[in-house]
Design a protein around this motif. Structure first.
Motif, PDB file in Angstrom:
ATOM      1  N   VAL A  84     -16.849  -1.581  -7.197  1.00 62.37           N
ATOM      2  CA  VAL A  84     -15.493  -1.370  -7.799  1.00 62.37           C
ATOM      3  C   VAL A  84     -14.486  -0.781  -7.265  1.00 62.37           C
ATOM      4  O   VAL A  84     -13.286  -1.001  -7.155  1.00 62.37           O
ATOM      5  N   ASP A  85     -14.754   0.503  -6.642  1.00 64.13           N
ATOM      6  CA  ASP A  85     -13.751   1.179  -6.044  1.00 64.13           C
ATOM      7  C   ASP A  85     -13.185   0.548  -4.728  1.00 64.13           C
ATOM      8  O   ASP A  85     -11.825   0.748  -4.501  1.00 64.13           O
ATOM      9  N   ARG A  86     -14.027  -0.133  -3.903  1.00 60.92           N
ATOM     10  CA  ARG A  86     -13.657  -0.902  -2.980  1.00 60.92           C
ATOM     11  C   ARG A  86     -12.407  -2.120  -3.256  1.00 60.92           C
ATOM     12  O   ARG A  86     -11.638  -2.445  -2.871  1.00 60.92           O
ATOM     13  N   SER A  87     -12.970  -2.581  -4.599  1.00 68.56           N
ATOM     14  CA  SER A  87     -11.977  -3.696  -4.904  1.00 68.56           C
ATOM     15  C   SER A  87     -10.817  -3.127  -5.619  1.00 68.56           C
ATOM     16  O   SER A  87      -9.755  -3.919  -5.361  1.00 68.56           O
ATOM     17  N   ILE A  88     -10.566  -2.045  -5.968  1.00 69.49           N
ATOM     18  CA  ILE A  88      -9.205  -1.246  -6.100  1.00 69.49           C
ATOM     19  C   ILE A  88      -8.409  -0.828  -4.998  1.00 69.49           C
ATOM     20  O   ILE A  88      -7.201  -1.243  -4.914  1.00 69.49           O
ATOM     21  N   SER A  89      -9.141  -0.617  -3.972  1.00 68.75           N
ATOM     22  CA  SER A  89      -8.323  -0.194  -2.829  1.00 68.75           C
ATOM     23  C   SER A  89      -7.932  -1.269  -1.856  1.00 68.75           C
ATOM     24  O   SER A  89      -7.316  -1.308  -1.108  1.00 68.75           O
ATOM     25  N   GLY A  90      -8.856  -2.473  -2.027  1.00 69.83           N
ATOM     26  CA  GLY A  90      -8.903  -3.451  -0.999  1.00 69.83           C
ATOM     27  C   GLY A  90      -9.441  -4.907  -1.768  1.00 69.83           C
ATOM     28  O   GLY A  90     -10.482  -5.331  -1.344  1.00 69.83           O
ATOM     29  N   PRO A  91      -8.478  -5.632  -2.719  1.00 70.62           N
ATOM     30  CA  PRO A  91      -8.986  -6.669  -3.356  1.00 70.62           C
ATOM     31  C   PRO A  91      -9.081  -7.721  -2.619  1.00 70.62           C
ATOM     32  O   PRO A  91      -9.598  -8.847  -3.014  1.00 70.62           O
ATOM     33  N   ASP A  92      -8.462  -7.945  -1.652  1.00 75.95           N
ATOM     34  CA  ASP A  92      -8.524  -9.287  -0.678  1.00 75.95           C
ATOM     35  C   ASP A  92      -9.847  -9.843  -0.253  1.00 75.95           C
ATOM     36  O   ASP A  92     -10.318 -10.888  -0.591  1.00 75.95           O
ATOM     37  N   ALA A  93     -10.766  -8.926   0.029  1.00 74.49           N
ATOM     38  CA  ALA A  93     -12.042  -9.235   0.446  1.00 74.49           C
ATOM     39  C   ALA A  93     -12.930  -9.627  -0.635  1.00 74.49           C
ATOM     40  O   ALA A  93     -13.873 -10.523  -0.582  1.00 74.49           O
TER      41      ALA A  93
END
Length: 365
Positions: A84-93
């Motif tokens: 989830v944290d990664r999706s907040i900082s970089g949602p494109d992937a």
């Protein structure tokens, strides 16, 4: 004999599923397709009679060649960005892998299976996060709970769930979907709460707790999750969704307190651990809980998840076999015994030979 294509099978849940399936069905053939991004680890498949193909689920030509060349009849789709944290900082992937990637697989499956009339199954592995958040007294998520995703991660998984449903209802693809709660257990990549905090505690590093730590999750041992998926594949009705939970609804802070107490107990029982991990508070008789540190809450942090898995119990005979206390103790023992595995991740050496190509929840807590 079944022939399975397992996407994301070098990741945490996927690799555990491959091991479970081969243990219970040793005659079946498994091909793993994994891009080996940061969370994919070839070591997770070591010793298993499965073929690893490094590639992208968005590569329709590659997926087609695997389905046709290996006479695949079952696709089990784990491949996803899931932090989830990664999706907040970089949602494109998350959009690329979880939505575009799932759609690419569905297109290949439609051509290979529906257009040819071949018997098949497409099983999609999803998350309880698609349902949003619950108030303290709300009933647990059921398969009819309306979707209300609150993070880019959960929104991308919700979209993939809808695509799978649409391909069944529109084209007749033989699909099933499972939505699981928070997984824990062996092989979990150490960005997730339990392995991250275990490794931090062994190194004497802070245990960063989001907000007040009272976010509630239903904790599911990965072995039970794999049993649930196998039950869906064996007995699940085509076109249906099944929730798979662990029956252990706990606040994150309670999980962390359990971790701290178990760490202290392990060091007290085995004096050799102090020599192996001298920076751990428990190595010098101090409580692991002294590492707890409260930090600002994550944006949009869902307060409570809870799973009603009565449908899976009634139709599939599913029952979680690991209570949290026993499952957690076994998990802690695994990470202590498999120091080489997680140190290779920390120093980056697990990437050696992995090529440049390849989830359930976020940490801090």
């Amino acid at each position: 004999m079944a022939s399975l294509l397992v996407t994301g099978g070098a990741g945490f849940i996927g690799a555990n599923f491959v091991a479970h399936w081969l243990k219970t069905r040793p005659g079946d053939r498994i091909t793993v397709l994994d891009l080996l991004t940061y969370a994919g680890n070839p070591a997770n498949l070591r010793g298993l009679d499965a073929e690893l193909v490094v590639g992208d689920i968005r590569d329709e030509a590659l997926v087609t060649s695997l389905v046709e060349g290996r006479d695949i009849d079952t696709i089990v789709h784990f491949a996803a960005e899931s932090h989830v944290d990664r999706s907040i900082s970089g949602p494109d992937a998350f959009i690329e892998t979880n939505i575009i990637g799932t759609h690419a697989l569905l297109k290949v499956a439609r051509r290979a299976f529906v257009d040819t009339g071949r018997p098949h199954r497409f099983h999609h592995v999803s998350t309880d996060e698609v349902y949003g958040t619950l108030a303290p007294d709300d009933p647990a998520f059921s398969e009819t709970t309306p979707y209300a995703p609150n993070s880019p991660y959960s929104a991308s998984k919700a979209a993939s769930d809808h695509l799978v449903r649409a391909y069944h209802h529109t084209y007749g693809l033989q699909t099933t979907t499972s939505n699981c709660s928070n997984n824990y257990g062996p092989l979990q990549f150490p960005e997730k709460l339990i392995p991250l905090f275990l490794i931090n505690a062994l190194h004497g590093r802070p245990l960063p707790i989001y907000g007040d730590g009272q976010q509630v999750r239903d904790w599911l041992h990965v072995e039970d999750h794999c049993r649930g998926i196998a039950a869906v594949l064996d007995k699940g009705r085509i076109g249906e969704t099944y929730n798979i939970g662990g029956g252990a609804e706990l606040p994150n802070l309670a999980v962390i307190d359990t971790l701290c107490a178990e760490m202290d107990r392990a060091f007290a029982a085995d004096p050799a651990l102090a020599a192996r991990f001298p920076d751990a508070p428990a190595a010098s008789g101090r409580p692991t809980a002294s590492l707890k540190t409260f930090v600002a809450d994550r944006p949009g942090h869902d307060r409570r998840y809870a799973i009603d898995c009565s449908k899976a119990m009634a139709e599939l005979g599913y029952r979680p076999q690991n209570d949290f206390a026993g499952g957690f103790a076994a998990t802690l023992a695994w990470y202590i015994e498999n120091e080489t595995w997680w140190r290779a991740i920390l120093d980056g050496s697990y990437r050696a030979g992995a090529g440049h190509d390849g989830g359930d929840k976020a940490a801090p807590a």
